[in-house]
Motif scaffolding. Sequence first.
Motif, PDB file in Angstrom:
ATOM      1  N   VAL A   1       0.856  -1.196   0.000  1.00 38.95           N
ATOM      2  CA  VAL A   1       0.000   0.000   0.000  1.00 38.95           C
ATOM      3  C   VAL A   1       0.891   1.245   0.000  1.00 38.95           C
ATOM      4  N   GLY A   2       1.946   1.209   0.817  1.00 34.28           N
ATOM      5  CA  GLY A   2       2.885   2.323   0.885  1.00 34.28           C
ATOM      6  C   GLY A   2       3.603   2.564  -0.430  1.00 34.28           C
ATOM      7  N   ASP A   3       3.720   1.501  -1.222  1.00 34.72           N
ATOM      8  CA  ASP A   3       4.395   1.581  -2.510  1.00 34.72           C
ATOM      9  C   ASP A   3       3.392   1.920  -3.634  1.00 34.72           C
ATOM     10  N   GLY A   4       2.163   2.252  -3.253  1.00 39.33           N
ATOM     11  CA  GLY A   4       1.187   2.713  -4.244  1.00 39.33           C
ATOM     12  C   GLY A   4       0.301   1.636  -4.841  1.00 39.33           C
ATOM     13  N   PHE A   5       0.337   0.438  -4.287  1.00 36.40           N
ATOM     14  CA  PHE A   5      -0.484  -0.647  -4.838  1.00 36.40           C
ATOM     15  C   PHE A   5      -1.927  -0.588  -4.334  1.00 36.40           C
ATOM     16  N   THR A   6      -2.833  -1.097  -5.152  1.00 35.53           N
ATOM     17  CA  THR A   6      -4.200  -1.387  -4.724  1.00 35.53           C
ATOM     18  C   THR A   6      -4.206  -2.852  -4.341  1.00 35.53           C
ATOM     19  N   VAL A   7      -4.281  -3.116  -3.035  1.00 35.29           N
ATOM     20  CA  VAL A   7      -4.033  -4.465  -2.533  1.00 35.29           C
ATOM     21  C   VAL A   7      -5.330  -5.174  -2.166  1.00 35.29           C
ATOM     22  N   LEU A   8      -5.510  -6.380  -2.717  1.00 33.37           N
ATOM     23  CA  LEU A   8      -6.649  -7.243  -2.395  1.00 33.37           C
ATOM     24  C   LEU A   8      -6.071  -8.525  -1.798  1.00 33.37           C
TER      25      LEU A   8
END
Lengths: 264, 69
Positions: free
Chosen positions: A128-135
């Motif tokens: 998330v900190g690296d800009g991902f949309t995490v599922l």
Amino acid sequence: MTDKPQDGDRLVIAGRSFASRLIVGTARFSSRQVMLDALAASGTEMVTASIRRISLEGYSESLVDLLGGRYQLLPNTAGCATVKDAVLTAQLARESLETDWVKLELIGDRETLYPDVAELIQAAEQLVGDGFTVLPYCTDDPVVCRRLADVGCAAVMPLGSPIGSGMGLCNPYNLELLCDRSPVPVILDAGIGTASDAALAMELGCGAVMVTTAIAPANDPVNMARAMGEAAAAGRRARLAGRIPRRSYGEPSSPQLGLIGSGS
Amino acid sequence: MVATVRINGEDRRLEVGTLIELLRAEGVDPKRRGVAVALNGTVVRRGDWPAAALSPGDEVEIVKPFAGG
């Protein structure tokens, strides 16, 4: 919950909206054509892909060329067992598929394929900190799901039963509790065996269901894919319509007055 | 310079130059969609492949998307 039945009801994840409530895995199909037909029949808009080392002896047809224009490709980190491997796989997937969405899988046990939730939360936070949309694929634990939402996951993907088991929803009570309390969409991820499992997950409040194993190895994968799409839609409609309360005793549905043979 | 580089988990003796030269030498079309590369655990973006110089002992991962659940 403020769910109201309405047409144009859509699943929204991280600001992107979907009409279909079904995510389909692309693995295990007997042929490319069966996969394409099944995906089309299911009505899905998002399909998963894995990221693997290319064979240096040359490579086969690209999944990106085959599906890229038609479906949103959701890369997974399937098989990863450490934060380091999962994060690097997600970063490679972002470069490979030009998407910052990732289905984060971090396996803690090779036999049950249960996620390692401690590592999962750590990896999720990092991505998330690296800009991902995490599922994240996770356990059906309301606290774990809350923690994942707290670190910024766009949705949570609890298992209904172990991956590939086809055992359905082993703890529907837990799943409903989790759906009621989750601040982000809940996508039932693993264990679906047939269409009724998908419908039940939606009736319990899931935003979507993810199916792989129940479709590709079915006798007729194309019809099973269609059934899954219809079941997810029907379950969602029933959820919005609102089920009646359960009763311990019977209640007649026909009028009680004017029954022949009764007194005046 | 000929040196050992680890490619997708396998030690290889080869002429080390840049990442894009390595891909070409291994028969991977660098223009092909879906190919992604990590050098020593860090993703190297496609645009940086021509400039990324390899050193002896480097670990290279070359991946692409496959079917998956």
